[in-house]
Design a protein around this motif. Structure first.
Motif, PDB file in Angstrom:
ATOM      1  N   ARG A  63       0.842  -1.210   0.000  1.00 22.65           N
ATOM      2  CA  ARG A  63       0.000   0.000   0.000  1.00 22.65           C
ATOM      3  C   ARG A  63       0.873   1.255   0.000  1.00 22.65           C
ATOM      4  O   ARG A  63       0.567   2.232  -0.701  1.00 22.65           O
ATOM      5  CB  ARG A  63      -0.920  -0.011   1.226  1.00 22.65           C
ATOM      6  CG  ARG A  63      -1.872   1.154   1.310  1.00 22.65           C
ATOM      7  CD  ARG A  63      -2.925   1.060   0.212  1.00 22.65           C
ATOM      8  NE  ARG A  63      -3.960   2.041   0.397  1.00 22.65           N
ATOM      9  CZ  ARG A  63      -4.001   3.212  -0.245  1.00 22.65           C
ATOM     10  NH1 ARG A  63      -3.077   3.532  -1.106  1.00 22.65           N
ATOM     11  NH2 ARG A  63      -4.986   4.059  -0.022  1.00 22.65           N
ATOM     12  N   ASP A  85      -6.264   6.410 -13.445  1.00 24.31           N
ATOM     13  CA  ASP A  85      -6.830   5.094 -13.757  1.00 24.31           C
ATOM     14  C   ASP A  85      -5.926   3.972 -13.262  1.00 24.31           C
ATOM     15  O   ASP A  85      -6.403   2.972 -12.706  1.00 24.31           O
ATOM     16  CB  ASP A  85      -7.059   4.947 -15.262  1.00 24.31           C
ATOM     17  CG  ASP A  85      -8.214   5.801 -15.759  1.00 24.31           C
ATOM     18  OD1 ASP A  85      -9.048   6.235 -14.931  1.00 24.31           O
ATOM     19  OD2 ASP A  85      -8.279   6.024 -16.975  1.00 24.31           O
ATOM     20  N   GLN A 139      -6.144   3.721  -9.490  1.00 20.88           N
ATOM     21  CA  GLN A 139      -7.359   3.021  -9.063  1.00 20.88           C
ATOM     22  C   GLN A 139      -7.245   1.516  -9.305  1.00 20.88           C
ATOM     23  O   GLN A 139      -7.697   0.709  -8.489  1.00 20.88           O
ATOM     24  CB  GLN A 139      -8.593   3.578  -9.792  1.00 20.88           C
ATOM     25  CG  GLN A 139      -8.978   4.965  -9.343  1.00 20.88           C
ATOM     26  CD  GLN A 139      -9.275   5.018  -7.855  1.00 20.88           C
ATOM     27  OE1 GLN A 139      -9.962   4.152  -7.303  1.00 20.88           O
ATOM     28  NE2 GLN A 139      -8.763   6.036  -7.189  1.00 20.88           N
ATOM     29  N   GLU A 140      -6.618   1.131 -10.422  1.00 19.92           N
ATOM     30  CA  GLU A 140      -6.411  -0.293 -10.714  1.00 19.92           C
ATOM     31  C   GLU A 140      -5.537  -0.937  -9.640  1.00 19.92           C
ATOM     32  O   GLU A 140      -5.825  -2.039  -9.166  1.00 19.92           O
ATOM     33  CB  GLU A 140      -5.756  -0.454 -12.080  1.00 19.92           C
ATOM     34  CG  GLU A 140      -5.478  -1.893 -12.456  1.00 19.92           C
ATOM     35  CD  GLU A 140      -4.757  -2.019 -13.788  1.00 19.92           C
ATOM     36  OE1 GLU A 140      -3.975  -2.966 -13.926  1.00 19.92           O
ATOM     37  OE2 GLU A 140      -4.961  -1.168 -14.670  1.00 19.92           O
ATOM     38  N   ILE A 182      -5.104   0.102  -6.552  1.00 12.38           N
ATOM     39  CA  ILE A 182      -5.891   0.047  -5.310  1.00 12.38           C
ATOM     40  C   ILE A 182      -6.830  -1.160  -5.337  1.00 12.38           C
ATOM     41  O   ILE A 182      -6.940  -1.899  -4.348  1.00 12.38           O
ATOM     42  CB  ILE A 182      -6.683   1.360  -5.093  1.00 12.38           C
ATOM     43  CG1 ILE A 182      -5.737   2.529  -4.814  1.00 12.38           C
ATOM     44  CG2 ILE A 182      -7.721   1.209  -3.982  1.00 12.38           C
ATOM     45  CD1 ILE A 182      -4.989   2.444  -3.494  1.00 12.38           C
ATOM     46  N   ARG A 183      -7.485  -1.377  -6.473  1.00 15.45           N
ATOM     47  CA  ARG A 183      -8.386  -2.536  -6.580  1.00 15.45           C
ATOM     48  C   ARG A 183      -7.616  -3.848  -6.417  1.00 15.45           C
ATOM     49  O   ARG A 183      -8.098  -4.767  -5.758  1.00 15.45           O
ATOM     50  CB  ARG A 183      -9.142  -2.508  -7.910  1.00 15.45           C
ATOM     51  CG  ARG A 183     -10.275  -1.497  -7.946  1.00 15.45           C
ATOM     52  CD  ARG A 183     -11.157  -1.671  -9.166  1.00 15.45           C
ATOM     53  NE  ARG A 183     -10.444  -1.425 -10.411  1.00 15.45           N
ATOM     54  CZ  ARG A 183     -10.302  -0.232 -10.985  1.00 15.45           C
ATOM     55  NH1 ARG A 183     -10.826   0.830 -10.424  1.00 15.45           N
ATOM     56  NH2 ARG A 183      -9.634  -0.104 -12.126  1.00 15.45           N
ATOM     57  N   GLU A 184      -6.438  -3.946  -7.032  1.00 12.63           N
ATOM     58  CA  GLU A 184      -5.612  -5.154  -6.875  1.00 12.63           C
ATOM     59  C   GLU A 184      -5.259  -5.361  -5.406  1.00 12.63           C
ATOM     60  O   GLU A 184      -5.324  -6.484  -4.892  1.00 12.63           O
ATOM     61  CB  GLU A 184      -4.325  -5.035  -7.695  1.00 12.63           C
ATOM     62  CG  GLU A 184      -4.510  -5.175  -9.178  1.00 12.63           C
ATOM     63  CD  GLU A 184      -3.187  -5.066  -9.913  1.00 12.63           C
ATOM     64  OE1 GLU A 184      -2.175  -5.622  -9.438  1.00 12.63           O
ATOM     65  OE2 GLU A 184      -3.161  -4.421 -10.974  1.00 12.63           O
ATOM     66  N   TRP A 185      -4.873  -4.275  -4.732  1.00 11.01           N
ATOM     67  CA  TRP A 185      -4.477  -4.358  -3.335  1.00 11.01           C
ATOM     68  C   TRP A 185      -5.663  -4.786  -2.457  1.00 11.01           C
ATOM     69  O   TRP A 185      -5.526  -5.659  -1.599  1.00 11.01           O
ATOM     70  CB  TRP A 185      -3.913  -3.012  -2.875  1.00 11.01           C
ATOM     71  CG  TRP A 185      -3.482  -3.016  -1.453  1.00 11.01           C
ATOM     72  CD1 TRP A 185      -2.310  -3.483  -0.945  1.00 11.01           C
ATOM     73  CD2 TRP A 185      -4.234  -2.540  -0.332  1.00 11.01           C
ATOM     74  NE1 TRP A 185      -2.282  -3.325   0.419  1.00 11.01           N
ATOM     75  CE2 TRP A 185      -3.450  -2.744   0.813  1.00 11.01           C
ATOM     76  CE3 TRP A 185      -5.487  -1.953  -0.199  1.00 11.01           C
ATOM     77  CZ2 TRP A 185      -3.891  -2.390   2.087  1.00 11.01           C
ATOM     78  CZ3 TRP A 185      -5.924  -1.603   1.064  1.00 11.01           C
ATOM     79  CH2 TRP A 185      -5.119  -1.817   2.189  1.00 11.01           C
ATOM     80  N   ILE A 186      -6.814  -4.193  -2.703  1.00  5.76           N
ATOM     81  CA  ILE A 186      -8.011  -4.549  -1.932  1.00  5.76           C
ATOM     82  C   ILE A 186      -8.371  -6.008  -2.173  1.00  5.76           C
ATOM     83  O   ILE A 186      -8.669  -6.747  -1.229  1.00  5.76           O
ATOM     84  CB  ILE A 186      -9.201  -3.625  -2.289  1.00  5.76           C
ATOM     85  CG1 ILE A 186      -8.948  -2.216  -1.740  1.00  5.76           C
ATOM     86  CG2 ILE A 186     -10.525  -4.187  -1.763  1.00  5.76           C
ATOM     87  CD1 ILE A 186      -9.935  -1.170  -2.231  1.00  5.76           C
ATOM     88  N   GLY A 187      -8.314  -6.442  -3.429  1.00  4.55           N
ATOM     89  CA  GLY A 187      -8.633  -7.836  -3.748  1.00  4.55           C
ATOM     90  C   GLY A 187      -7.716  -8.806  -3.027  1.00  4.55           C
ATOM     91  O   GLY A 187      -8.167  -9.814  -2.468  1.00  4.55           O
TER      92      GLY A 187
END
Length: 87
Positions: free
Chosen positions: A43, A56, A59-60, A62-67
């Motif tokens: 992070r 963009d 955000q991608e 961040i989504r990978e990290w959250i997943g």
């Protein structure tokens, strides 16, 4: 902070390597504390990259990290702490 002096490409490689390593720590070693520390470092790496990448891509990432964070948490929920585990 993680990756301060690395190029954008190197930081992206580092970030994705950290995600894989965190999952391996959770799946193979059941070392959830270490997995969380690696995710925290990943992070930080995203934040280092933020000024140098598009919104963009940010955000991608961040989504990978959250997943990956959710996946590690799910694995951990399947393996509650064992009172006999000496770690």
């Amino acid at each position: 902070m993680a990756g301060d002096s690395l190029s954008v490409h190197d930081n992206l490689v580092l970030f994705r390597t950290m995600l894989v390593h965190a999952e391996e720590k959770a799946v193979k070693d059941r070392d959830f504390e270490e997995a969380q520390e690696i995710l925290d470092q990943a992070r930080e790496t995203i934040e280092v990259l933020k000024p140098d990448i598009s919104p963009d891509l940010y955000q991608e990432l961040i989504r990978e990290w959250i997943g990956k964070t959710l996946k590690v948490e799910h694995i951990q929920s399947d393996y509650p702490p064992n009172e006999y585990d000496e770690r």
